[in-house]
Design a protein around this motif. Structure first.
Motif, PDB file in Angstrom:
ATOM      1  N   LYS A  93      17.655 -57.123  -9.227  1.00  0.00           N
ATOM      2  CA  LYS A  93      17.124 -56.320 -10.343  1.00  0.00           C
ATOM      3  C   LYS A  93      15.990 -57.044 -11.063  1.00  0.00           C
ATOM      4  CE  LYS A  93      21.432 -53.823 -11.278  1.00  0.00           C
ATOM      5  NZ  LYS A  93      22.517 -53.578 -12.257  1.00  0.00           N
ATOM      6  N   VAL A  94      16.108 -58.336 -11.226  1.00  0.00           N
ATOM      7  CA  VAL A  94      15.041 -59.122 -11.872  1.00  0.00           C
ATOM      8  C   VAL A  94      13.758 -59.036 -11.058  1.00  0.00           C
ATOM      9  CG1 VAL A  94      14.323 -61.460 -12.489  1.00  0.00           C
ATOM     10  CG2 VAL A  94      16.630 -60.669 -13.046  1.00  0.00           C
ATOM     11  N   ASP A 100      12.868 -56.641  -9.001  1.00  0.00           N
ATOM     12  CA  ASP A 100      12.331 -55.275  -9.093  1.00  0.00           C
ATOM     13  C   ASP A 100      11.587 -55.051 -10.413  1.00  0.00           C
ATOM     14  OD1 ASP A 100      13.360 -54.739  -6.613  1.00  0.00           O
ATOM     15  OD2 ASP A 100      15.197 -53.785  -7.362  1.00  0.00           O
ATOM     16  N   LYS A 101      12.172 -55.575 -11.480  1.00  0.00           N
ATOM     17  CA  LYS A 101      11.505 -55.428 -12.783  1.00  0.00           C
ATOM     18  C   LYS A 101      10.183 -56.199 -12.831  1.00  0.00           C
ATOM     19  CE  LYS A 101      15.632 -54.629 -15.595  1.00  0.00           C
ATOM     20  NZ  LYS A 101      16.486 -55.153 -16.703  1.00  0.00           N
ATOM     21  N   ALA A 102      10.210 -57.380 -12.256  1.00  0.00           N
ATOM     22  CA  ALA A 102       8.977 -58.185 -12.242  1.00  0.00           C
ATOM     23  C   ALA A 102       7.880 -57.461 -11.454  1.00  0.00           C
ATOM     24  CB  ALA A 102       9.256 -59.548 -11.642  1.00  0.00           C
ATOM     25  N   ARG A 103       8.227 -56.850 -10.375  1.00  0.00           N
ATOM     26  CA  ARG A 103       7.252 -56.145  -9.567  1.00  0.00           C
ATOM     27  C   ARG A 103       6.753 -54.883 -10.289  1.00  0.00           C
ATOM     28  NH1 ARG A 103      10.039 -56.440  -3.535  1.00  0.00           N
ATOM     29  NH2 ARG A 103       9.456 -58.630  -3.104  1.00  0.00           N
ATOM     30  N   GLU A 104       7.610 -54.269 -11.059  1.00  0.00           N
ATOM     31  CA  GLU A 104       7.198 -53.043 -11.748  1.00  0.00           C
ATOM     32  C   GLU A 104       6.331 -53.347 -12.976  1.00  0.00           C
ATOM     33  OE1 GLU A 104      10.708 -50.876 -12.706  1.00  0.00           O
ATOM     34  OE2 GLU A 104      11.144 -50.346 -10.605  1.00  0.00           O
ATOM     35  N   ARG A 105       6.738 -54.325 -13.761  1.00  0.00           N
ATOM     36  CA  ARG A 105       6.061 -54.596 -15.032  1.00  0.00           C
ATOM     37  C   ARG A 105       4.814 -55.481 -14.865  1.00  0.00           C
ATOM     38  NH1 ARG A 105      11.292 -55.760 -18.959  1.00  0.00           N
ATOM     39  NH2 ARG A 105      12.228 -53.657 -18.740  1.00  0.00           N
TER      40      ARG A 105
END
Length: 317
Positions: free
Chosen positions: A133-134, A136-141
């Motif tokens: 999840k970390v 995925d968030k890094a890639r999105e934000r």
């Protein structure tokens, strides 16, 4: 097990639940088996104690029986045989406790360790999902922050590698757990059957001996001996004869003036009629062995009166 992409996360949950259910099932069933076999062993031990008490009662009866000799011997032999049976039953109890109940009791600890291993695997799995999840968030934000994305990817790789090792270990532990459960349960049941067969085989042999020992009791001879005891107890007869003999001897040894005068008269008669004196001596011997009767006393008085008349006739002549 516990391997795959994100699309297989439901499979991981299903596998974990399946393992958890198997552990719970084994813990429940083996616990019930442990209680059941434990009760069986305890009741067998109580039966052993009751058998020992029965043997003691038979032994005491044998010691107290003084009339029926065959019955006394049969009870004593039966007591010894039953004691031997209870010794084999004691070995049965000890083997049940060691080879069956003791092994089943260990599964409480085994299931506890298996459950802890599963819990550790699930924690590692949760850590891997958190790292995912970390990332995925890094890639999105921050898709252009390569440093943060690279760090998140490296953490995910570490978590995945740990998950891979843990899952492999859990898979091996689960398979080992299942295999050991099957093998030990089979071995436990086989040991139980062999223990029971061994005891009952020995018990049949000894019970056959016990049956023959009971058959050897000669009830007719014991009854006849009882009848003889009832008609004329030996101890009372012998005691009565000895008492009468001693009383007669004491009477024969008493001295008195009348006895001295009778001895003087008999000595004078002995010279005149030795044959009669010999016959009197024999009658005295008979008197020592038998108590005087009225007929003997009458005959004695008639003989003494006849001797007295003969003496008077001689003096007158």
């Amino acid at each position: 097990m516990f391997r795959g992409d994100n699309s297989h996360s439901l499979s991981y949950e299903q596998q974990a639940k399946f393992i958890q259910d198997r552990i719970t099932n084994v813990e429940k069933n083996f616990g019930e088996l442990c209680v059941a076999f434990g009760d069986y062993a305890r009741k067998t031990a109580r039966l052993r104690d009751m058998g020992d008490e029965l043997s003691k009662v038979l032994k005491d009866y044998s010691s107290n029986e003084i009339v029926n000799k065959s019955l006394s011997s049969g009870l004593d032999n039966l007591s010894i045989t039953l004691t031997a049976i209870e010794e084999y039953r004691n070995c049965e109890v000890q083997r049940l406790e060691a080879k069956v109940v003791g092994e089943l009791c260990q599964y409480e600890t085994i299931c506890k360790h298996a459950r802890e291993e599963l819990k550790h695997t699930m924690n590692v799995r949760e850590k891997e999902l958190a790292r995912k999840k970390v990332l995925d968030k890094a890639r999105e934000r921050q898709p252009f922050n390569r440093q943060q994305v690279t760090y998140a990817e490296s953490e995910l790789l570490k978590a995945s590698a740990e998950m891979s090792r843990t899952a492999k270990g859990l898979s091996e532990q689960t398979e080992f757990f299942e295999r050991r459960k099957l093998q030990q349960l089979k071995s436990l049941l086989s040991d139980f059957i062999m223990i029971e067969m061994t005891f009952h085989g020995k018990a049949v042999e000894l019970l056959t001996v016990a049956y023959q020992q009971v058959k050897d009791i000669n009830d007719k001879a014991d009854l006849e001996h009882f009848r003889r005891k009832l008609r004329s107890p030996e101890k009372q007869i012998s005691t009565g004869i000895s008492a009468r003999s001693s009383s007669l001897a004491s009477l024969m040894n008493q001295s008195s003036p009348l006895r001295d005068e009778e001895d003087a008269m008999r000595s004078s008669r002995r010279i005149k009629s030795p044959e009669k004196n010999l016959g009197r001596s024999s009658s005295l011997a008979a008197l020592m062995n038998h108590s005087p009767t009225k007929e003997d006393e009458t005959a004695t008085e008639s003989e003494e009166s006849g001797d007295q008349e003969t003496s008077d006739d001689t003096e007158s002549r």
